[in-house]
Write a protein that holds these residues in place. Structure first.
Motif, PDB file in Angstrom:
ATOM      1  N   LYS A 207      18.946  14.608  31.399  1.00  0.00           N
ATOM      2  CA  LYS A 207      18.644  15.237  32.687  1.00  0.00           C
ATOM      3  C   LYS A 207      17.933  14.255  33.616  1.00  0.00           C
ATOM      4  CE  LYS A 207      18.472  20.082  31.224  1.00  0.00           C
ATOM      5  NZ  LYS A 207      17.633  21.295  31.097  1.00  0.00           N
TER       6      LYS A 207
ATOM      7  N   GLU B 136      20.521  11.953  35.045  1.00  0.00           N
ATOM      8  CA  GLU B 136      21.337  12.616  36.050  1.00  0.00           C
ATOM      9  C   GLU B 136      20.573  12.856  37.342  1.00  0.00           C
ATOM     10  OE1 GLU B 136      24.412  12.847  35.920  1.00  0.00           O
ATOM     11  OE2 GLU B 136      24.636  12.295  33.825  1.00  0.00           O
TER      12      GLU B 136
ATOM     13  N   ASN C 284      26.271   8.148  34.867  1.00  0.00           N
ATOM     14  CA  ASN C 284      25.794   9.446  35.344  1.00  0.00           C
ATOM     15  C   ASN C 284      26.771  10.017  36.376  1.00  0.00           C
ATOM     16  OD1 ASN C 284      25.279   7.808  37.529  1.00  0.00           O
ATOM     17  ND2 ASN C 284      23.186   8.511  37.857  1.00  0.00           N
ATOM     18  N   ASP C 285      26.492  11.223  36.837  1.00  0.00           N
ATOM     19  CA  ASP C 285      27.390  11.897  37.773  1.00  0.00           C
ATOM     20  C   ASP C 285      27.504  11.148  39.093  1.00  0.00           C
ATOM     21  OD1 ASP C 285      27.888  13.889  35.959  1.00  0.00           O
ATOM     22  OD2 ASP C 285      26.424  15.296  36.787  1.00  0.00           O
ATOM     23  N   GLU C 286      26.412  10.536  39.536  1.00  0.00           N
ATOM     24  CA  GLU C 286      26.428   9.837  40.817  1.00  0.00           C
ATOM     25  C   GLU C 286      27.387   8.648  40.783  1.00  0.00           C
ATOM     26  OE1 GLU C 286      25.196   9.632  44.810  1.00  0.00           O
ATOM     27  OE2 GLU C 286      24.975  11.173  43.274  1.00  0.00           O
TER      28      GLU C 286
ATOM     29  N   GLU D 215      30.234   8.631  39.208  1.00  0.00           N
ATOM     30  CA  GLU D 215      31.559   9.207  39.418  1.00  0.00           C
ATOM     31  C   GLU D 215      31.781   9.515  40.895  1.00  0.00           C
ATOM     32  OE1 GLU D 215      32.766  12.267  36.636  1.00  0.00           O
ATOM     33  OE2 GLU D 215      31.160  11.698  35.263  1.00  0.00           O
ATOM     34  N   VAL D 216      30.720   9.959  41.597  1.00  0.00           N
ATOM     35  CA  VAL D 216      30.837  10.286  43.016  1.00  0.00           C
ATOM     36  C   VAL D 216      31.131   9.031  43.839  1.00  0.00           C
ATOM     37  CG1 VAL D 216      29.580  11.132  45.041  1.00  0.00           C
ATOM     38  CG2 VAL D 216      29.343  12.315  42.859  1.00  0.00           C
TER      39      VAL D 216
ATOM     40  N   SER E  37      36.264   8.946  36.359  1.00  0.00           N
ATOM     41  CA  SER E  37      35.727   9.984  35.475  1.00  0.00           C
ATOM     42  C   SER E  37      35.113   9.301  34.250  1.00  0.00           C
ATOM     43  CB  SER E  37      36.825  10.944  35.040  1.00  0.00           C
ATOM     44  OG  SER E  37      37.787  10.277  34.235  1.00  0.00           O
ATOM     45  N   THR E  38      34.317  10.050  33.510  1.00  0.00           N
ATOM     46  CA  THR E  38      33.649   9.481  32.332  1.00  0.00           C
ATOM     47  C   THR E  38      34.659   8.953  31.324  1.00  0.00           C
ATOM     48  OG1 THR E  38      31.793  11.015  32.613  1.00  0.00           O
ATOM     49  CG2 THR E  38      32.036   9.974  30.465  1.00  0.00           C
TER      50      THR E  38
ATOM     51  N   ARG F  53      26.468  11.848  47.903  1.00  0.00           N
ATOM     52  CA  ARG F  53      26.501  13.302  48.087  1.00  0.00           C
ATOM     53  C   ARG F  53      25.196  13.758  48.715  1.00  0.00           C
ATOM     54  NH1 ARG F  53      26.221  13.631  41.869  1.00  0.00           N
ATOM     55  NH2 ARG F  53      24.023  13.743  41.437  1.00  0.00           N
TER      56      ARG F  53
END
Length: 342
Positions: free
Chosen positions: A140, A143, A162-164, A166-167, A172-173, A339
């Motif tokens: 967490k 992320e 981390n998700d950022e 991918e953004v 993708s992972t 984002r």
């Protein structure tokens, strides 16, 4: 009589064990024997276990027991391990216990009961839960970082993003895990950037910030300008490199604009100090020659001619400065990579 046979089949070392809980149930699942270690551990449930159902000490959701008992009867010569939750004294929660079940048989090899040998594994199980909680918190935390983050192995292969990430980069992972980080480098920069990472590891992989723009590419091949922060940690004596990429694409574009504007301002300043100065000086000098008291003086007409010429020259220089200034006006809307974090 059958209970005596059951007890006779249990080795004395297990009966007297201070570590292992030893239980024998009959074919109906009722307690036929418990050793002192088990009796002391669960004495808060009952003073006499014999004849009572074995379920009285177990967590009510332990449905997997039936399946295991069926296996024991199907394969009577084998032992089967199982983890079982046992009730706590205060009734709040449960202990984790590890057991091994096997069939007890009489002299004619017929099943007469179930031998269960177990011990408390609450502490290891508790530690595993704590470890999972710690891993969840760490994940967490990763992320929550508002920049793309990667974790690399010593060979610069990507272990985690981390998700950022991918953004910003569009991978993708499953697409990026296992790839080398050089997949993000511009082709002409691969050698320099790989050298940077090799040098980082050779220098004991200490915390480092790269204080200049680096040009990476996303999945589509578009340029992404980044700043890099590097750090490291060891996992089972293997080095892992933390890479945080700060998306500086917009900042770099803004910097380029500022550089262009600064260049234009230098040109304007040069025109002010050199090109404007000449016609202004001419106008001032010619003004002194103008004979106000004798307007019909022939010198006045000649002076007016040169004044007009100097004024036209000044007008031309002024318009060229305005044109130069207009070149530095930008009306650009840059693509927003990051984002909305607010």
């Amino acid at each position: 009589m059958q209970d005596d046979i059951l007890i006779h089949k249990i080795p004395h070392s297990l009966k007297n064990s201070k570590i292992y809980d030893v239980v024998v149930t009959d074919l109906e699942g009722n307690y036929a024997y418990v050793n002192e270690t088990f009796r002391n551990r669960f004495s808060f449930i009952t003073d006499d276990f014999i004849g009572k159902p074995s379920s009285i000490t177990m967590h009510p959701e332990e449905a997997k027991m039936k399946e295991l008992v069926h296996k024991c009867f199907k394969y009577p010569t084998e032992c089967f391990p199982i983890e079982i939750r046992k009730l706590l004294r205060d009734g709040k929660g449960y202990n984790w216990t590890q057991w091994e079940f096997s069939i007890l048989r009489d002299d004619e090899l017929q099943p007469i009961g179930l031998l269960c040998v177990g011990f408390d594994i609450t502490s290891p199980q508790h530690n595993n839960l704590k470890l999972k909680e710690s891993q969840t918190k760490s994940l967490k935390t990763l992320e929550a970082i508002p920049n793309p983050l990667l974790i690399l192995c010593e060979e610069s292969r990507i272990l985690h993003v981390n998700d950022e990430f991918e953004v910003i980069f569009g991978y993708s992972t499953c697409e990026i895990i296992g790839e080398k980080i050089e997949v993000l480098f511009q082709k002409e920069k691969k050698e320099d950037y790989n050298k940077l990472f090799r040098q980082y590891i050779e220098d004991s992989a200490k915390k480092m910030r790269v204080n200049h723009f680096l040009d990476f590419v996303n999945k589509k091949g578009d340029q992404v300008t980044v700043g890099i922060s590097l750090n490291s940690f060891y996992d089972n004596d293997n080095i892992n490199i933390i890479v945080i990429l700060e998306d500086l694409t917009t900042a770099k574009q803004n910097q380029d604009i500022i550089v262009d504007q600064n260049t234009a301002l230098k040109k304007i300043a040069w025109k002010h100090s050199h090109e404007i100065r000449k016609p202004v000086a001419n106008i001032l000098g010619l003004s002194d020659l103008f004979d106000i008291e004798n307007l019909k003086n022939e010198i006045n007409s000649e002076t007016i001619f040169f004044l007009k010429e100097a004024a036209n020259e000044l007008d031309y220089v002024t318009r060229s400065i305005v044109e130069e200034a207009n070149k530095t006006e930008y009306n650009i809307q840059f693509k927003k990579h990051r984002r909305n974090l607010y």
